[in-house]
Design a protein around this motif. Structure first.
Motif, PDB file in Angstrom:
ATOM      1  N   SER A   1     -27.464   2.456  -1.920  1.00 51.28           N
ATOM      2  CA  SER A   1     -26.185   3.171  -1.990  1.00 51.28           C
ATOM      3  C   SER A   1     -25.956   4.036  -0.751  1.00 51.28           C
ATOM      4  O   SER A   1     -24.830   4.119  -0.246  1.00 51.28           O
ATOM      5  CB  SER A   1     -26.143   4.045  -3.250  1.00 51.28           C
ATOM      6  OG  SER A   1     -26.126   3.247  -4.409  1.00 51.28           O
ATOM      7  N   LEU A   2     -27.011   4.664  -0.263  1.00 44.54           N
ATOM      8  CA  LEU A   2     -26.880   5.483   0.955  1.00 44.54           C
ATOM      9  C   LEU A   2     -26.485   4.621   2.147  1.00 44.54           C
ATOM     10  O   LEU A   2     -25.633   4.998   2.954  1.00 44.54           O
ATOM     11  CB  LEU A   2     -28.190   6.218   1.230  1.00 44.54           C
ATOM     12  CG  LEU A   2     -28.566   7.332   0.237  1.00 44.54           C
ATOM     13  CD1 LEU A   2     -29.968   7.848   0.542  1.00 44.54           C
ATOM     14  CD2 LEU A   2     -27.566   8.476   0.293  1.00 44.54           C
ATOM     15  N   LEU A   3     -27.106   3.445   2.266  1.00 42.88           N
ATOM     16  CA  LEU A   3     -26.767   2.533   3.361  1.00 42.88           C
ATOM     17  C   LEU A   3     -25.339   2.005   3.206  1.00 42.88           C
ATOM     18  O   LEU A   3     -24.635   1.796   4.198  1.00 42.88           O
ATOM     19  CB  LEU A   3     -27.754   1.367   3.402  1.00 42.88           C
ATOM     20  CG  LEU A   3     -29.180   1.702   3.849  1.00 42.88           C
ATOM     21  CD1 LEU A   3     -30.098   0.499   3.666  1.00 42.88           C
ATOM     22  CD2 LEU A   3     -29.190   2.158   5.301  1.00 42.88           C
ATOM     23  N   ALA A   4     -24.913   1.817   1.961  1.00 42.03           N
ATOM     24  CA  ALA A   4     -23.577   1.275   1.717  1.00 42.03           C
ATOM     25  C   ALA A   4     -22.486   2.232   2.161  1.00 42.03           C
ATOM     26  O   ALA A   4     -21.434   1.802   2.664  1.00 42.03           O
ATOM     27  CB  ALA A   4     -23.418   0.935   0.234  1.00 42.03           C
ATOM     28  N   TYR A   5     -22.722   3.544   1.999  1.00 42.93           N
ATOM     29  CA  TYR A   5     -21.650   4.510   2.262  1.00 42.93           C
ATOM     30  C   TYR A   5     -21.878   5.373   3.501  1.00 42.93           C
ATOM     31  O   TYR A   5     -20.951   6.024   3.978  1.00 42.93           O
ATOM     32  CB  TYR A   5     -21.454   5.418   1.048  1.00 42.93           C
ATOM     33  CG  TYR A   5     -20.814   4.703  -0.116  1.00 42.93           C
ATOM     34  CD1 TYR A   5     -19.436   4.529  -0.175  1.00 42.93           C
ATOM     35  CD2 TYR A   5     -21.591   4.167  -1.143  1.00 42.93           C
ATOM     36  CE1 TYR A   5     -18.848   3.856  -1.228  1.00 42.93           C
ATOM     37  CE2 TYR A   5     -20.999   3.487  -2.203  1.00 42.93           C
ATOM     38  CZ  TYR A   5     -19.627   3.338  -2.233  1.00 42.93           C
ATOM     39  OH  TYR A   5     -19.040   2.654  -3.268  1.00 42.93           O
ATOM     40  N   PHE A   6     -23.107   5.386   4.034  1.00 47.04           N
ATOM     41  CA  PHE A   6     -23.370   6.215   5.206  1.00 47.04           C
ATOM     42  C   PHE A   6     -23.587   5.403   6.478  1.00 47.04           C
ATOM     43  O   PHE A   6     -23.551   5.952   7.569  1.00 47.04           O
ATOM     44  CB  PHE A   6     -24.600   7.111   4.971  1.00 47.04           C
ATOM     45  CG  PHE A   6     -24.330   8.293   4.090  1.00 47.04           C
ATOM     46  CD1 PHE A   6     -23.884   9.497   4.614  1.00 47.04           C
ATOM     47  CD2 PHE A   6     -24.504   8.194   2.720  1.00 47.04           C
ATOM     48  CE1 PHE A   6     -23.624  10.584   3.800  1.00 47.04           C
ATOM     49  CE2 PHE A   6     -24.249   9.278   1.881  1.00 47.04           C
ATOM     50  CZ  PHE A   6     -23.808  10.473   2.431  1.00 47.04           C
TER      51      PHE A   6
END
Length: 313
Positions: free
Chosen positions: A232-237
């Motif tokens: 999720s962090l990679l998806a949005y950051f």
């Protein structure tokens, strides 16, 4: 021809339907009035079933934008129930290994935290169901405290996901910021959960055999939850298209998010099936709980009241 995304939704539906019944069995086996964390697994399975069904409906009828939007929103809120389940199970372990302190027992009678929690959506729902938030140590109360930001982050991510599907560019920008804020909160909770589980792991020898299974399930689940949060962090950051929440690789999502979620639910559900259930049998002068197994088998010494026994902190 079925698209990869639709195939993934079908697979989720096939997996979570039986898991929902298993998690409900565990919930009612241990009692819905107990704060054990398994109730959140049932909620998570229900979210995934509804989200997958909406995703399949959207694939069959692409003109229905609403189904696709809600499928995306429900797909983005999976971290919170899993974290809440983990916090609940870790609290169960913590109550077995930490020094007990006086507690009123009910969420409504635990000072400012009980008041704050009772005004959250989850607090109201579970308050009506009679779910009591029992805290028997300061570490246990801290675990309860972590449930409040987890619930807040869930609401933030739902609002953010709704804004992302808006046609307005400004609303989409706001939605992205909200989801990032929610993910940061999830990351902080995960770090706290990791550290507290590591602390409990050093006290594994002081746990009854059944509770060790719960702790082992937590130890297995933590790396999986870490991968899920990382996705999720990679998806949005990040700007890597492979991890894009809308146009990213379906296979990456399957192996970095869906698989991890399924394995966590399976690990926790198996722990719930294997661990013995217990009830509150009596209270001593300091209002500490004394728990007795609901069985006529040999009673472990740790469940019996011992005067003057020193507890490990």
């Amino acid at each position: 021809m079925t698209s990869p995304s639709e195939s993934l939704d079908i697979a989720e539906l096939a997996i979570y339907l039986p898991l929902l019944f298993l998690t409900l069995f565990v919930v009612f086996r241990h009692g819905i009035h107990r704060q054990s964390g398994w109730i959140y697994l049932a909620i998570f399975c229900l979210i995934r079933i509804i989200g997958a069904a909406l995703g399949i409906a959207a694939a069959k009828n692409p003109s229905n934008v609403s189904d696709l939007e809600w499928s995306a929103i429900l797909g983005s809120v999976g971290i919170s129930p899993l974290l809440l389940a983990s916090l609940g199970l870790l609290k169960r372990i913590t109550d077995e290994t930490t020094e007990k302190i006086p507690t009123e027992g009910a969420i409504e009678k635990q000072g400012w935290f009980g008041t704050a929690m009772s005004y959250t959506i989850l607090g109201r729902i579970f308050g009506r169901l009679g779910v009591h938030q029992l805290a028997t140590s300061y570490r246990s109360r801290f675990l309860q405290l972590l449930q409040l930001p987890a619930a807040v982050a869930l609401i933030i991510c739902i609002v953010g996901g709704s804004d992302l599907t808006d046609s307005s560019v400004s609303e989409q920008s706001t939605g992205g910021k909200l989801i990032k804020a929610g993910l940061i909160i999830f990351l902080i909770i995960y770090i706290c959960l990791f550290l507290l589980t590591a602390k409990s792991a050093t006290q594994i020898n002081s746990l009854p055999a059944g509770e060790k299974r719960v702790l082992l399930a937590l130890i297995v689940a933590l790396p999986l939850l870490g991968v899920r949060i990382l996705f999720s962090l990679l998806a949005y950051f990040s700007t890597i298209s492979t991890f894009s929440p809308t146009k990213g690789s379906v296979f990456v999502r399957a192996f970095m998010a869906i698989l991890e979620e399924v394995l966590v639910v399976v690990a926790y559900t198996l722990a719930g099936i294997l661990v013995p259930k217990y009830v509150v049998a009596a209270m001593d002068d300091t209002r500490n709980e004394v728990r007795q197994p609901e069985t006529r088998m040999n009673i472990p010494a740790r469940y019996a009241p011992q005067q003057g026994a020193r507890q490990v902190v």
